[in-house]
Design an enzyme around this catalytic site. Structure first.
Site, PDB file in Angstrom:
ATOM      1  N   HIS A 157      -0.473   5.028  -8.217  1.00 33.69           N
ATOM      2  CA  HIS A 157      -1.171   6.275  -8.547  1.00 33.69           C
ATOM      3  C   HIS A 157      -0.541   7.015  -9.730  1.00 33.69           C
ATOM      4  CE1 HIS A 157      -3.758   5.872  -5.100  1.00 33.69           C
ATOM      5  NE2 HIS A 157      -2.727   5.783  -4.285  1.00 33.69           N
ATOM      6  N   GLU A 189      -0.030   1.054   5.849  1.00 35.33           N
ATOM      7  CA  GLU A 189      -0.878   2.224   5.558  1.00 35.33           C
ATOM      8  C   GLU A 189      -2.356   1.905   5.700  1.00 35.33           C
ATOM      9  OE1 GLU A 189      -0.485   3.642   1.525  1.00 35.33           O
ATOM     10  OE2 GLU A 189      -0.819   1.667   0.652  1.00 35.33           O
TER      11      GLU A 189
HETATM   12  C1  3PY Z   1       0.650   7.097   1.450  1.00 32.77           C
HETATM   13  O1  3PY Z   1       1.144   7.984   2.155  1.00 32.77           O
HETATM   14  O2  3PY Z   1      -0.452   6.580   1.661  1.00 32.77           O
HETATM   15  C2  3PY Z   1       1.364   6.612   0.289  1.00 32.77           C
HETATM   16  O3  3PY Z   1       1.006   5.603  -0.250  1.00 32.77           O
HETATM   17  C3  3PY Z   1       2.490   7.388  -0.258  1.00 32.77           C
HETATM   18  O4  3PY Z   1       2.402   7.456  -1.639  1.00 32.77           O
HETATM   19 MG    MG Z   2      -0.904   5.101   0.125  1.00 31.21          MG
END
Ligand code: 3PY
Ligand code: MG
Length: 249
Positions: A45, A146
């Site tokens: 990002h 994630e």
């Molecule tokens: C998240 O929390 O999804 C991240 O990738 C941190 O940058």
């Molecule tokens: Mg992330």
């Protein structure tokens, strides 16, 4: 020689990391001198392209900073280039499956464990490129948890030879699970998402790091037992610094 170089700890236990979204070399060098244990250059990002990666890697290496790169995805070329730029490790986002985790390892390690291609640009310019065996022993290959798929497969991912750190992305994981982040981080039951990640890591001899991004989120992560935390971003530092100055004047 390679033997004379200290082994880099990368993202160690009880550490505070700083996440860099910007690509300014002087800012990175200055922040590296403020006492954070590690820096993460965010090429997912952040404003960091392949050219900035090389410039930042060289500058941070010159000041002895310990840094990793959060690559844009499960990307063989980016993972190799980040390590070639002198990063002590890579943080790999958007891993969605066991197969993604295996692909991350293939990119981060030279044979026989992986398929990384030889060409450690910055270490070669510095005159101390470690051999493949030594490089493999030092790389921190941090797989982000994630996505719903990664959480589902967290046991298998933690067991992959070469995955030596799980990295919680609380923002995306809470989006994927449809649960507000604060609520997700408050869930300390064994079946909660974060305790499941910690248990999988510990069963397989590894550990968990996490992104907080802002100091406000650090206590919840520490309360869960996570001691390797990216406690702020460069953006948060600027905002907090501006507020502090305005309060003072
Ligand atoms: C998240 O929390 O999804 C991240 O990738 C941190 O940058
Ligand atoms: Mg992330």
């Amino acid at each position: 020689s390679a033997e004379d170089q200290p082994r880099r700890a990368a993202i160690g236990p009880d550490s505070r990391g700083l996440w860099l979204m910007g690509n300014d070399v002087d800012l990175a060098r200055r922040l590296a001198g403020t006492g954070f244990d590690w820096l993460a250059l965010d090429a997912q990002h952040g404003a960091i392209d392949r050219s900035a990666l090389v410039d930042l890697g060289r500058a941070l290496g010159d000041v002895g900073a310990n840094f990793v790169v959060r690559v844009p995805g499960v990307d063989h070329a980016w993972i190799g280039a980040s390590l070639d730029a002198g990063a002590a490790g890579v943080v790999i986002p958007s891993v969605a499956s066991l197969e993604d985790a295996r692909a991350a390892v293939r990119a981060a390690f030279y044979p026989p464990l992986g398929e990384r291609s030889w060409g450690p640009l910055t270490p070669m310019w510095d005159g101390y490129a470690p051999d493949a065996e030594r490089a493999n022993a030092q790389v921190q290959c941090a797989v982000m948890i994630e996505t719903a798929g990664a959480l589902e497969a967290v046991e298998e991912i933690a067991a992959v030879d070469g995955v030596n750190l799980l990295f919680l992305g609380p923002v995306d994981l809470s989006l994927a699970l449809g649960v507000p982040m604060a609520q997700m981080l408050a869930d300390t039951s064994p079946s909660g998402p974060v305790p499941r990640i910690l248990a999988a890591a510990r069963r397989h001899g590894t550990d968990v790091a996490a992104f907080a991004g802002h100091p406000d989120h650090v206590p919840a992560l520490r309360a869960l037992g996570i001691t390797r935390v990216a406690v702020a971003t460069d953006i948060a530092l600027v905002a907090l610094g501006a507020e502090a100055v305005l309060d003072l004047t």
